[in-house]
Design a protein around this motif. Sequence first.
Motif, PDB file in Angstrom:
ATOM      1  N   ASP A  21       0.851  -1.183   0.000  1.00  0.00           N
ATOM      2  CA  ASP A  21       0.000   0.000   0.000  1.00  0.00           C
ATOM      3  C   ASP A  21       0.889   1.236   0.000  1.00  0.00           C
ATOM      4  OD1 ASP A  21      -2.131   1.683   0.047  1.00  0.00           O
ATOM      5  OD2 ASP A  21      -2.715   1.285   2.120  1.00  0.00           O
ATOM      6  N   THR A  22       1.271   1.678  -1.180  1.00  0.00           N
ATOM      7  CA  THR A  22       2.193   2.797  -1.312  1.00  0.00           C
ATOM      8  C   THR A  22       1.454   4.126  -1.203  1.00  0.00           C
ATOM      9  OG1 THR A  22       1.927   2.744  -3.709  1.00  0.00           O
ATOM     10  CG2 THR A  22       3.737   1.480  -2.784  1.00  0.00           C
ATOM     11  N   PRO A  23       2.132   5.187  -0.745  1.00  0.00           N
ATOM     12  CA  PRO A  23       1.508   6.513  -0.767  1.00  0.00           C
ATOM     13  C   PRO A  23       1.208   6.927  -2.199  1.00  0.00           C
ATOM     14  CG  PRO A  23       3.522   6.504   0.560  1.00  0.00           C
ATOM     15  CD  PRO A  23       3.493   5.215  -0.174  1.00  0.00           C
ATOM     16  N   LYS A  24       0.237   7.821  -2.379  1.00  0.00           N
ATOM     17  CA  LYS A  24      -0.038   8.336  -3.711  1.00  0.00           C
ATOM     18  C   LYS A  24       1.233   8.942  -4.286  1.00  0.00           C
ATOM     19  CE  LYS A  24      -4.920   9.415  -2.923  1.00  0.00           C
ATOM     20  NZ  LYS A  24      -5.945  10.483  -2.911  1.00  0.00           N
ATOM     21  N   LEU A  25       1.504   8.646  -5.557  1.00  0.00           N
ATOM     22  CA  LEU A  25       2.741   9.123  -6.167  1.00  0.00           C
ATOM     23  C   LEU A  25       2.807  10.644  -6.183  1.00  0.00           C
ATOM     24  CD1 LEU A  25       3.313   6.666  -9.141  1.00  0.00           C
ATOM     25  CD2 LEU A  25       4.189   6.562  -6.812  1.00  0.00           C
ATOM     26  N   SER A  26       1.656  11.305  -6.237  1.00  0.00           N
ATOM     27  CA  SER A  26       1.633  12.772  -6.242  1.00  0.00           C
ATOM     28  C   SER A  26       2.147  13.352  -4.933  1.00  0.00           C
ATOM     29  CB  SER A  26       0.219  13.279  -6.516  1.00  0.00           C
ATOM     30  OG  SER A  26      -0.675  12.823  -5.521  1.00  0.00           O
ATOM     31  N   LYS A  27       2.165  12.539  -3.872  1.00  0.00           N
ATOM     32  CA  LYS A  27       2.625  13.011  -2.565  1.00  0.00           C
ATOM     33  C   LYS A  27       4.078  12.618  -2.293  1.00  0.00           C
ATOM     34  CE  LYS A  27      -1.998  12.961  -0.534  1.00  0.00           C
ATOM     35  NZ  LYS A  27      -2.107  14.436  -0.573  1.00  0.00           N
ATOM     36  N   GLN A  28       4.702  11.925  -3.236  1.00  0.00           N
ATOM     37  CA  GLN A  28       6.092  11.531  -3.076  1.00  0.00           C
ATOM     38  C   GLN A  28       6.990  12.490  -3.853  1.00  0.00           C
ATOM     39  OE1 GLN A  28       6.781   7.283  -3.661  1.00  0.00           O
ATOM     40  NE2 GLN A  28       4.589   6.929  -3.437  1.00  0.00           N
ATOM     41  N   LYS A  29       8.122  12.828  -3.279  1.00  0.00           N
ATOM     42  CA  LYS A  29       8.994  13.831  -3.876  1.00  0.00           C
ATOM     43  C   LYS A  29      10.132  13.157  -4.649  1.00  0.00           C
ATOM     44  CE  LYS A  29       8.070  17.351  -0.373  1.00  0.00           C
ATOM     45  NZ  LYS A  29       8.646  18.263   0.631  1.00  0.00           N
ATOM     46  N   GLY A  30      10.167  13.411  -5.943  1.00  0.00           N
ATOM     47  CA  GLY A  30      11.288  12.974  -6.753  1.00  0.00           C
ATOM     48  C   GLY A  30      11.135  11.579  -7.337  1.00  0.00           C
ATOM     49  N   ARG A  31      11.860  11.353  -8.437  1.00  0.00           N
ATOM     50  CA  ARG A  31      11.801  10.078  -9.149  1.00  0.00           C
ATOM     51  C   ARG A  31      12.351   8.939  -8.302  1.00  0.00           C
ATOM     52  NH1 ARG A  31      10.989  10.498 -14.596  1.00  0.00           N
ATOM     53  NH2 ARG A  31      12.068   8.531 -14.932  1.00  0.00           N
ATOM     54  N   THR A  32      13.409   9.208  -7.529  1.00  0.00           N
ATOM     55  CA  THR A  32      14.021   8.141  -6.729  1.00  0.00           C
ATOM     56  C   THR A  32      13.050   7.619  -5.680  1.00  0.00           C
ATOM     57  OG1 THR A  32      16.226   9.073  -7.068  1.00  0.00           O
ATOM     58  CG2 THR A  32      15.944   7.543  -5.222  1.00  0.00           C
ATOM     59  N   ALA A  33      12.356   8.537  -4.993  1.00  0.00           N
ATOM     60  CA  ALA A  33      11.386   8.129  -3.973  1.00  0.00           C
ATOM     61  C   ALA A  33      10.259   7.319  -4.592  1.00  0.00           C
ATOM     62  CB  ALA A  33      10.830   9.358  -3.258  1.00  0.00           C
ATOM     63  N   ARG A  34       9.792   7.729  -5.749  1.00  0.00           N
ATOM     64  CA  ARG A  34       8.721   6.996  -6.418  1.00  0.00           C
ATOM     65  C   ARG A  34       9.189   5.612  -6.843  1.00  0.00           C
ATOM     66  NH1 ARG A  34       5.213  11.212 -10.109  1.00  0.00           N
ATOM     67  NH2 ARG A  34       4.784  12.726  -8.468  1.00  0.00           N
ATOM     68  N   HIS A  35      10.402   5.541  -7.368  1.00  0.00           N
ATOM     69  CA  HIS A  35      10.936   4.244  -7.790  1.00  0.00           C
ATOM     70  C   HIS A  35      11.054   3.294  -6.602  1.00  0.00           C
ATOM     71  CE1 HIS A  35      13.474   1.251  -9.714  1.00  0.00           C
ATOM     72  NE2 HIS A  35      14.346   1.417  -8.748  1.00  0.00           N
ATOM     73  N   GLU A  36      11.610   3.784  -5.493  1.00  0.00           N
ATOM     74  CA  GLU A  36      11.814   2.922  -4.322  1.00  0.00           C
ATOM     75  C   GLU A  36      10.491   2.477  -3.714  1.00  0.00           C
ATOM     76  OE1 GLU A  36      14.334   5.174  -1.777  1.00  0.00           O
ATOM     77  OE2 GLU A  36      16.152   4.767  -2.952  1.00  0.00           O
ATOM     78  N   SER A  37       9.482   3.343  -3.744  1.00  0.00           N
ATOM     79  CA  SER A  37       8.195   2.978  -3.150  1.00  0.00           C
ATOM     80  C   SER A  37       7.505   1.865  -3.926  1.00  0.00           C
ATOM     81  CB  SER A  37       7.271   4.200  -3.069  1.00  0.00           C
ATOM     82  OG  SER A  37       6.747   4.528  -4.340  1.00  0.00           O
ATOM     83  N   MET A  38       7.830   1.723  -5.213  1.00  0.00           N
ATOM     84  CA  MET A  38       7.153   0.742  -6.048  1.00  0.00           C
ATOM     85  C   MET A  38       7.877  -0.597  -6.128  1.00  0.00           C
ATOM     86  SD  MET A  38       4.458   2.280  -6.721  1.00  0.00           S
ATOM     87  CE  MET A  38       3.840   0.830  -7.562  1.00  0.00           C
ATOM     88  N   LEU A  39       9.049  -0.707  -5.510  1.00  0.00           N
ATOM     89  CA  LEU A  39       9.774  -1.977  -5.550  1.00  0.00           C
ATOM     90  C   LEU A  39       8.968  -3.066  -4.845  1.00  0.00           C
ATOM     91  CD1 LEU A  39      13.411  -0.767  -4.779  1.00  0.00           C
ATOM     92  CD2 LEU A  39      12.487  -1.520  -6.990  1.00  0.00           C
ATOM     93  N   LYS A  40       8.804  -4.210  -5.522  1.00  0.00           N
ATOM     94  CA  LYS A  40       8.087  -5.375  -4.974  1.00  0.00           C
ATOM     95  C   LYS A  40       6.666  -5.015  -4.533  1.00  0.00           C
ATOM     96  CE  LYS A  40      11.758  -7.924  -5.439  1.00  0.00           C
ATOM     97  NZ  LYS A  40      11.821  -8.998  -6.480  1.00  0.00           N
ATOM     98  N   ALA A  41       6.027  -4.119  -5.270  1.00  0.00           N
ATOM     99  CA  ALA A  41       4.659  -3.711  -4.908  1.00  0.00           C
ATOM    100  C   ALA A  41       3.607  -4.638  -5.477  1.00  0.00           C
ATOM    101  CB  ALA A  41       4.401  -2.281  -5.393  1.00  0.00           C
ATOM    102  N   PHE A  42       3.982  -5.506  -6.436  1.00  0.00           N
ATOM    103  CA  PHE A  42       3.008  -6.360  -7.117  1.00  0.00           C
ATOM    104  C   PHE A  42       3.469  -7.813  -7.127  1.00  0.00           C
ATOM    105  CE2 PHE A  42       2.938  -2.126  -8.989  1.00  0.00           C
ATOM    106  CZ  PHE A  42       1.600  -1.782  -8.853  1.00  0.00           C
TER     107      PHE A  42
END
Length: 259
Positions: free
Chosen positions: A188-209
């Motif tokens: 259950d990742t935070p909304k991508l619009s609330k994450q700062k920067g490409r790196t944070a978005r990439h890390e939040s999506m690791l092993k999400a599915f």
Amino acid sequence: MTSGMCVRCGGRIAALQKESVVREKARQLSDQASYPVIYRMLKGVMLCGICLDALPLIGHEICQRCGRDKEFQASTGTEGLCRDCVHGEDDQILVANRSLLRYEKGEKDLLGLFKYRGDERIALYYGTLLAITVQRYYRSMGFICITTVPLHPQRLRERGFNQVDLLARHLGAAIKIPAKPLLLRTKDTPKLSKQKGRTARHESMLKAFVWNGQGMPSAAKILLLDDIYTTGSTLRSCARTIREHLGPSCEVYSLTIYR
């Protein structure tokens, strides 16, 4: 002669007044072979002539990987890729993304209305736009199925539906390709619009599915559907999970309304 209400402005659609815009946009979006199909789709899309003319269509000069409009960097020495793709992940996890519209202010309002209210008229409208995008970019690809980015169960309970599943249903009916759920979301990742920067978005999506499909051939071409491509982190995470299960001969392409 009128044919319903415009989903954007709420005004009456005057078919005769819309005709010249339909022809112009069909020429802009198609070649000689695809013109008749795209013309018919545009004629049926639930927009008045003024709103159809105002659509922020992505032009012909795009990044060949992510589909971004007019973001080429001549100094990179990598022909056909935007700056983010040149400096991003250099692999074939996600072969390419294609979108129809730039994500501008007026588009954000309409997408928000659809995502949180699930208006079926807007679902049909977006489904038609996606079908046009397939005709523009992917019509000869031979996809075995359409699959979607799943919601986490908690988000699904809160919202009551997955808006991308509604789009897949309309798109599948339009292009005669079955929609199949191949993935589950376990993170259950935070909304991508609330994450700062490409790196944070990439890390939040690791092993999400995780994989949830059955009976898929390893050499399949799969069309992965979402509403918007921002950094591509979500779509690449989905594509990575699919390829980890089906193997490197599987090709995953993504399709979004907005880029």
